[in-house]
Design a protein around this motif. Structure first.
Motif: not given
Length: 338
Positions: A121-128, A147-148
């Motif tokens: 499954a795809p992986v998305v990393v988010w740094w708020p 990468r967000v």
């Protein structure tokens, strides 16, 4: 259902996830991706709330990575991993694991996260907040297809755009860019209605709002014109003016909710242009996992070039079109929509 684990391991966390699914009577949950949220304790609640709302559209396994930095040298030497496993209604649509890292484990967060990723499954990393200088080279960013970051949360948002441009890698994106999607769509639609040549552009908004700079950079990059930034009291972006030989096209939003589109030869139109919550922005970014070439092009145009004279025609390539080059210079709908 919530399961608390103290001084645990990734293997025990996986067992707790299976145990939780069986306890609520759903041994199989269809999840489409893994969302890794890297934040601090102060912003963890708001980030997880936004992720849970976004998971209604994108069922996912959410891994919240919180690095607990201790001031005591003795505590920093004690490596420990605490986890909070949530399934059912408390986890939105999918599963949630809150990981709190202590001591030396902080420097090896990827080793903790890797065994917990959904297979195939795809992986998305988010740094708020507190985004790394180079997201694609960050140990957690290396694991992700997307990468967000959020430049708006930086101490100097506008200066942060230069760092984003210098360290851009395919798959990077920013919520400051996502915030202007409705503006770009509306402006592209307005230019599609009139065969006019744009000779200049002005973007009005709060001085510390990076979305204003990105919108001006996008207009300058796609139209090949001089784009200026002017400061207003807000909220957020308040107006965009496109100068043409036939008059000015104005998209004005003084209250952060309802905007007015003014074009020569047509009646003024009220358009909905409400400021969106973080959950909506995140849900939009999770709809696409391929590189955003339009964002890259606008970002690399550079804040320092705003207000400069337009490049010579032979130096500026015309915007791409699905069919044939348009006789006017305008951003296509494909470029505006994400």
């Amino acid at each position: 259902m919530k399961i608390d684990l103290t001084d645990t391991t990734a293997s025990k966390i996986n067992n707790a996830l299976v145990q939780g699914r069986r306890a609520i009577g759903t041994p199989a949950i269809g999840m489409v991706l893994t969302l890794v949220i890297v934040t601090d304790e102060e912003h963890a609640y708001d980030a997880l709330k936004a992720a849970n709302e976004a998971s209604r559209e994108h069922p996912s396994r959410k891994l919240v990575v919180i690095k607990r930095v201790s001031r005591s040298p003795r505590d920093r030497a004690q490596a420990r991993l605490d986890a909070e496993v949530r399934v059912g209604t408390s986890a939105g649509t999918g599963e949630t694991v809150v990981l709190r890292l202590y001591g030396e484990v902080i420097d090896h967060a990827q080793s903790v996260v890797l065994p917990l990723l959904l297979p195939d499954a795809p992986v998305v990393v988010w740094w708020p907040v507190n985004s790394p200088l180079h997201p694609a080279k960050d140990p957690l960013g290396v694991l992700a297809q997307r990468r967000v970051t959020d430049t708006y949360a930086a101490e100097e948002p506008v200066s942060e755009l230069a760092a984003r441009a210098a360290n851009y890698a395919p798959g990077d994106t920013d919520l400051a860019w996502t915030r202007i999607t409705p503006w770009r769509s509306m402006l592209a639609a307005a230019l599609d209605q009139q065969a006019v040549e744009v000779t200049g552009a002005e973007v009005e908004g709060e001085g510390y709002n990076p979305s204003g700079e990105l919108l001006a950079m996008w207009l300058a990059d796609r139209l090949g014109v001089r784009a200026r930034r002017t400061v207003s009291e807000g909220p957020g972006l308040t107006a965009v003016r496109l100068e043409t030989k036939d008059g000015v096209i104005t998209l004005d939003r003084p209250d952060g909710s309802l905007a007015k589109l003014t074009m020569k030869g047509q009646p003024d139109r009220a358009v909905a242009l409400k400021r969106r919550e973080t959950a909506e922005l995140l849900a939009e970014e999770l709809r696409r996992l391929d590189p955003d070439d339009i964002y890259e092009s606008a970002l690399k145009y550079g804040v320092d070039r705003l207000g400069e004279a337009a490049p010579a025609p032979e130096e500026k390539a015309a915007p791409a079109s699905e069919e044939k080059p348009a006789p006017k210079k305008s951003p296509s709908k494909k470029a505006a929509a994400k």
